[in-house]
Design a protein around this motif. Structure first.
Motif, short mmCIF file in Angstrom:
data_model
loop_
_atom_site.label_atom_id
_atom_site.label_comp_id
_atom_site.label_asym_id
_atom_site.label_seq_id
_atom_site.Cartn_x
_atom_site.Cartn_y
_atom_site.Cartn_z
N UNK A 217 0.67 -1.26 0.07
CA UNK A 217 0.03 0.06 -0.07
C UNK A 217 1.00 1.24 0.12
N UNK B 161 -7.12 -5.06 8.94
CA UNK B 161 -6.06 -6.13 8.79
C UNK B 161 -5.31 -6.08 7.51
N UNK B 162 -5.35 -4.94 7.05
CA UNK B 162 -4.67 -4.57 5.58
C UNK B 162 -5.25 -5.69 4.72
N UNK B 163 -6.40 -5.86 4.41
CA UNK B 163 -6.88 -6.99 3.43
C UNK B 163 -7.07 -6.20 2.39
N UNK C 159 -0.82 -3.98 -8.98
CA UNK C 159 -0.49 -2.77 -9.23
C UNK C 159 0.49 -2.28 -10.28
N UNK D 250 -7.06 -8.95 -0.57
CA UNK D 250 -6.26 -9.92 -0.18
C UNK D 250 -7.17 -10.85 0.66
N UNK D 251 -7.78 -11.99 0.04
CA UNK D 251 -8.91 -12.64 0.62
C UNK D 251 -8.10 -13.42 2.17
N UNK D 252 -6.93 -13.81 2.04
CA UNK D 252 -6.54 -14.41 3.23
C UNK D 252 -6.31 -13.63 4.19
N UNK D 253 -6.31 -12.40 4.10
CA UNK D 253 -6.03 -11.50 5.46
C UNK D 253 -7.36 -10.91 5.93
N UNK E 215 -6.91 0.74 -9.22
CA UNK E 215 -7.49 -0.65 -8.84
C UNK E 215 -7.71 -0.61 -7.32
N UNK F 283 -7.69 -3.63 -4.43
CA UNK F 283 -7.25 -4.93 -4.51
C UNK F 283 -7.73 -5.68 -3.05
N UNK G 6 2.42 1.62 -3.46
CA UNK G 6 1.28 2.27 -4.42
C UNK G 6 1.21 3.71 -4.28
N UNK H 177 -10.80 5.13 -1.24
CA UNK H 177 -9.82 4.36 -0.24
C UNK H 177 -10.59 4.18 0.92
N UNK I 185 -6.24 -3.10 -0.52
CA UNK I 185 -5.17 -2.29 -0.93
C UNK I 185 -5.72 -1.15 -1.88
N UNK I 186 -5.70 -0.05 -1.72
CA UNK I 186 -6.26 0.98 -2.42
C UNK I 186 -5.55 1.63 -3.51
N UNK I 187 -5.48 1.68 -4.91
CA UNK I 187 -4.55 2.40 -5.57
C UNK I 187 -5.51 3.25 -6.60
#
Ligand code: SF4
Ligand code: SF4
Lengths: 121, 285
Positions: A56, B78-80, A82, B91-94, B87, B89, A59, B70, B82-84
């Motif tokens: 993050x 849990x930081x699952x 990304x 992260x399912x596992x988190x 995109x 995104x 990015x 965002x 990610x904002x760009x």
């Protein structure tokens, strides 16, 4: 092109950190202008998801490639989503050496490690 | 009554004790919450009676609806996500399935998908007793959901013995949460004592009364006894160092079924544990 490095201090001559998600600092070099900036990794003490938080931060800085000791499969998937390419710093110990190796094209790209990834359908 | 069996690290005899207590305690239901490496079933010849897959939800983001504000990523502790700029995104596992990103998204871009992270097996062991154990799929990061579900499945049983994951991870916390009483299994070695201290701290923080069973007593040194004494911890029992005890594992039956003397020893430990547990439960209510 903006390149990120894992640093042990916030200085361009600092030794490269041996951790990606929990690196002390990240340094960013613009390979065209040579401009350098470093910032503290806000995820270095995170109890989980450090890799994701690292991504993050990169990015947010608009990084296009990262040079790291190693990148886990999950973080690699995230970087790739990304369009950030990951390279292994290998034996390089400083930003300058890693940058030279990058420009010479001798750094090894981190590829998707076969079926070991965490993502499954 | 729910009694959790814990240890500072793996391989201290936690499962040996759990399986033998399950063998000697009337009406016991044993649950193996060490979902990353369940092994209690290896001490029995379990007859599988039911298996179910454990599903969890995770957010799916519709990039056509997403305005890249965002908010979801900033919310998710849990930081699952990610904002760009282009995109967002997941992260399912988190993901811990808290539903927060769905709630904060202003543009209805978040919906939920589900995926399987492991399985729960129910088996019959030792003429009529029940063992329930969870297995976390390889590569999955958190077994908490499975542990919660295993505990939920047996919540009506009068006596539940919990074989907890070793250490003080989130999984260990999930396994012992809500237990009436806990038993720490430790070996009388310096490492055993230092690993055990963390578990003692954890149980104190969680306000769960507990006692200690010393495994392989007779080897090592006195440090564990000194430590228990200085901390005012009750030693509930001792399992002497005995090569044959490990045989239960190889023979697929706990030691308490192999000889009268083992049975008597574990029954003795069990009555002390049960007394201590009942005393604290009654003292509290
Ligand atoms: S459901 Fe909760 S844990 Fe999962 S991604 Fe959304 S905010 Fe994060
Ligand atoms: S909160 Fe909704 S709109 Fe905002 S970034 Fe997340 S998914 Fe996109």
């Amino acid at each position: 092109m903006k390149l990120a490095f894992c640093l042990t201090r916030d200085a361009i001559d600092a030794p490269l950190d041996q951790r990606f998600g929990r690196a002390e600092f990240y340094g960013i070099v613009d390979s065209e202008t040579g401009a350098f900036e470093a910032f503290e990794n806000s995820a270095k003490h995170a109890s989980g998801g450090a890799g994701s938080k690292a991504v993050q931060q990169l990015v947010d800085k608009g990084v296009e490639a990262v040079i790291a000791p190693e990148v886990g499969p999950q973080a690699l998937d995230a970087l790739n989503a990304f369009s950030i390419t990951a390279f292994r710093q290998g034996g390089c110990t400083t930003v300058q050496k890693a940058l030279d190796a990058f420009k010479a094209g001798t750094l090894e790209k981190v590829e998707k490690p076969g079926n070991k990834g965490l993502h499954r359908a | 009554m729910t009694i959790a069996i814990l240890s500072g690290k793996g391989g201290t005899g936690k499962t040996t004790l759990s399986t033998n207590l399950a063998g000697v305690a009337d009406n016991a239901v044993l649950i193996d919450c060490d979902v990353e490496e369940p092994n209690a079933h290896l001490f029995f010849r379990p007859k599988l009676t039911a298996t179910k897959a454990l599903e969890v939800r995770y957010p799916e983001i519709d990039n056509d609806l997403c305005t890249h504000c965002r908010k979801c990523a900033e919310f998710c502790r849990f930081h699952a996500i990610i904002a760009g700029p282009k995109v967002t995104l997941v992260l399912k596992e988190l993901c811990h399935d808290c539903g927060g990103c769905f709630a904060v998204c202003p543009s209805g871009a978040v919906s939920f998908g589900s995926r399987t992270i492991g399985a729960i097996h129910t088996c019959e062991i030792l003429d009529g007793k029940t063992l329930v154990y969870g297995v976390l799929d390889t590569g999955e990061l958190s077994g908490v959901k499975i542990i919660d579900e295993v505990k939920h499945m047996v919540e009506d049983a009068p006596l539940v013995l919990i074989d907890s994951p070793p250490g003080t991870s989130c999984s260990a916390v999930a396994a012992v949460e809500g237990a009436d009483y806990a038993v720490i299994v430790s070996e009388p070695t310096p490492f055993g004592v230092s690993d055990m201290k963390m578990v003692v701290e954890l149980l104190r923080t969680m306000d769960i009364p507990f006692g200690v069973v010393v495994n392989k007593s007779g080897i090592g040194d006195r440090e564990i006894y000194d430590y228990c004494e200085s901390e005012g911890l009750t030693i509930l029992g001792e399992i002497p160092f005995d090569r044959d005890l490990a045989r239960g594992y190889a023979e697929g039956t706990p030691a308490c079924t192999m000889s009268e003397s083992y049975r008597d020893m574990f029954y003795g430990i069990w009555t002390v544990i049960l007394d201590a547990a009942e005393e604290t439960v009654n003292g509290r209510s």
